[in-house]
Scaffold this motif. Structure first.
Motif, short mmCIF file in Angstrom:
data_model
loop_
_atom_site.label_atom_id
_atom_site.label_comp_id
_atom_site.label_asym_id
_atom_site.label_seq_id
_atom_site.Cartn_x
_atom_site.Cartn_y
_atom_site.Cartn_z
N SER A 203 -0.90 3.57 6.24
CA SER A 203 0.49 3.21 6.55
C SER A 203 1.19 2.74 5.29
O SER A 203 0.74 1.82 4.61
CB SER A 203 0.54 2.10 7.60
OG SER A 203 1.89 1.70 7.81
N LEU A 204 2.32 3.40 4.98
CA LEU A 204 3.18 3.03 3.86
C LEU A 204 4.59 2.75 4.34
O LEU A 204 5.54 2.71 3.56
CB LEU A 204 3.22 4.18 2.83
CG LEU A 204 1.87 4.64 2.27
CD1 LEU A 204 2.06 5.86 1.38
CD2 LEU A 204 1.19 3.52 1.49
N ARG A 205 4.77 2.53 5.62
CA ARG A 205 6.11 2.45 6.21
C ARG A 205 6.89 1.24 5.71
O ARG A 205 6.31 0.23 5.27
CB ARG A 205 6.01 2.38 7.74
CG ARG A 205 5.51 1.07 8.32
CD ARG A 205 5.45 1.18 9.83
NE ARG A 205 4.90 0.00 10.47
CZ ARG A 205 5.64 -0.99 10.97
NH1 ARG A 205 6.96 -0.95 10.87
NH2 ARG A 205 5.06 -2.03 11.55
N GLY A 206 8.21 1.35 5.76
CA GLY A 206 9.07 0.21 5.46
C GLY A 206 9.07 -0.19 4.01
O GLY A 206 9.23 -1.37 3.70
N ASN A 207 8.92 0.77 3.09
CA ASN A 207 9.04 0.50 1.66
C ASN A 207 10.24 1.27 1.11
O ASN A 207 11.16 1.62 1.87
CB ASN A 207 7.75 0.89 0.95
CG ASN A 207 6.63 -0.12 1.16
OD1 ASN A 207 6.66 -1.21 0.61
ND2 ASN A 207 5.65 0.23 1.99
N SER A 208 10.23 1.54 -0.17
CA SER A 208 11.32 2.31 -0.77
C SER A 208 10.77 3.47 -1.59
O SER A 208 11.30 3.81 -2.65
CB SER A 208 12.19 1.39 -1.65
OG SER A 208 12.80 0.38 -0.89
N PHE A 209 9.69 4.08 -1.11
CA PHE A 209 9.12 5.22 -1.81
C PHE A 209 10.10 6.39 -1.81
O PHE A 209 10.82 6.61 -0.83
CB PHE A 209 7.81 5.66 -1.15
CG PHE A 209 6.64 4.75 -1.44
CD1 PHE A 209 6.16 4.63 -2.74
CD2 PHE A 209 6.02 4.03 -0.43
CE1 PHE A 209 5.08 3.81 -3.03
CE2 PHE A 209 4.94 3.21 -0.70
CZ PHE A 209 4.48 3.09 -2.01
#
Length: 465
Positions: free
Chosen positions: A336-342
């Motif tokens: 899970s990498l959700r809710g970042n600014s990638f």
């Protein structure tokens, strides 16, 4: 003949002398405790349990079996088969067992509150001197503190007071429990079963050298600048949960001692990237949850943790491209990498994660298509969550062939082209979110084949265009 008679008399006398101690021990056994059906526990321990029961509030009469002389047959009590001493007291609220999933409780039955034990924890329990297992979790001891006398159980190996509405400071003399292997004082936040505990520091853990698992989620430890050094010296620790404890990474240790850690949950704290050098040397880690901290930038420095099975870096401040090296973590089943600014596209290297079952990169600034070239393009995925990005293009063929998919969330992107009839082959789907895109054509009738699809989700399908 006289000699033979003397010899026989001597042998009988010698045999009697040898057997006498065993006869004496049997007599002690008969009076102290007995292996018959009448009495199978010590009177001192039985009386202690009865005084403990009298101090409790038991609305649902869970302890109705606590009658008669044989306390080893009472509900929640286990005794030694060789000594008769009470070894285990397990009074956790079993009505909640079937509602526990992934560390949280959901949909608790209406009669849960009535099934809770409450009241006081009587000092009489100290007479259970051989106790090695104590579980009072998921009850409601609202407004009382964790009893200090619990620190006197020298044989205790398992202590669970989780989610039972205890309040106040954790007594530091729990650090005297040198045999303790499992300690749970935590809380399940957001539900009526919780603890309201605090700890000024974790120094009291230093002597728990046998500790294998420590669960203290939701306990305020925000004032301890050396918490990580204390944890780092618990050499036997394999599972640690310090979720939502208000922690930061002041004074991270330069050397890793706690090399046994396989599961680590530090989510919901204020950790920053200064903890990464320490984390990156926990090479046995299989589960790592860093959701909801203060990590900034692109450097993740976790790519040599090749034993990781699950990794959650969601709700932080990561930016830039998703690091290619995450594709080296080939044991991952959940990412899970959700809710970042990638930004940018999903790197091709992620397609090397052939065991991946859960992928969530939602709520970022990702672009491009999801045509991932690989010999195993996410064929084992059960949950693919891509919503709230800037993905575009048509849905790839491999997506329609993935019959393991249970959740497909694509809404609020710029996907285009038709949704083909073969979507009806995704027979395991129970969640389908495809609204807010640029799909063309009508919704294929084959979606009607998706018998597992929740009706609420079917409504979202109609707004796909």
């Amino acid at each position: 003949m006289k000699h033979c008679a003397y010899t026989l008399h001597t042998m009988r006398h010698t045999t009697f002398n040898i057997m006498l101690p065993f006869v004496f021990l049997l007599l002690i056994c008969k009076f102290e405790y007995c292996y018959s059906n009448n009495v199978a526990c010590f009177e001192r321990e039985r009386d202690a349990l009865l005084r403990f029961k009298e101090s409790l509030i038991d609305k649902s009469n869970r302890l109705s079996s606590w009658t008669g002389l044989d306390c080893c047959k009472w509900e929640g009590i286990s005794c030694s088969l060789t000594t008769g001493h009470v070894l285990k007291l397990d009074l956790h609220n079993t009505i909640a067992d079937d509602h526990f999933q992934n560390g949280y409780y959901s949909g608790l039955p209406a009669n849960y509150s009535n099934s809770c034990l409450g009241g006081e924890i009587n000092l009489s329990l100290v007479n259970l001197a051989h106790l090695n297992y104590l579980d009072l979790s998921l009850n409601n001891f609202s407004g009382i503190q964790v009893p200090k006398f619990l620190g006197s159980f020298k044989n205790l190996r398992y202590l669970n007071l989780g989610s039972s509405n205890f309040v106040g400071n954790i007594p530091t003399n729990l650090g005297n429990l040198s045999s303790l292997e499992h300690l749970n004082l935590g809380t399940s936040l957001g539900y009526p079963i919780s603890n309201y505990l605090t700890s000024d520091n974790l120094n009291w853990l230093a002597n728990l050298s046998s500790l294998k698992s420590l669960d203290m989620p939701g306990i305020s430890i925000c004032c301890d600048e050396n918490w990580l050094s204390t944890i780092n010296n618990l050499m036997s620790l394999s599972s640690l949960n310090l979720k939502n404890c208000g922690l930061n990474t002041t004074n991270p240790p330069s050397h890793v001692n706690s090399t046994s850690l396989t599961s680590l949950d530090l989510s919901g704290n204020s950790l920053d990237s200064t903890i990464f050098p320490w984390l990156s040397n926990l090479t046995r880690l299989e589960h790592l949850n860093l959701f909801g901290n203060q990590f900034i930038g692109r450097q993740i420095l976790l790519c040599k943790l090749h034993n990781l099975v699950s990794l959650d870096l969601g709700a932080n401040h990561f930016n830039g491209l998703i690091p290619d090296c995450l594709g080296n973590l080939t044991s991952l089943t959940s990412l899970s990498l959700r809710g970042n600014s990638f930004t940018g596209s999903i790197p091709n290297n992620l397609s090397h994660l052939c065991s991946l079952q859960f992928l969530d990169v939602s709520e970022n600034k990702l672009t491009g298509s999801i045509r991932v070239p690989s010999n195993c393009p996410f064929y084992r995925l059960k949950d693919l969550i891509l919503h709230d990005n800037n993905f575009k293009g048509e849905l790839p063929d491999w997506l329609y062939k993935n019959k393991n998919l249970e959740t497909l969330s694509l809404y609020s992107n710029s996907f285009s082209g038709p949704i083909v009839d073969s979507i009806g082959n995704l027979s395991m789907l129970n969640g389908l979110f495809i609204g807010g895109n640029k799909f063309t054509g009508s919704v294929p009738s084959s979606i009607g084949k998706l018998s597992n699809l929740n009706p609420i989700f079917q409504n979202l399908v109609s707004s796909a265009n």
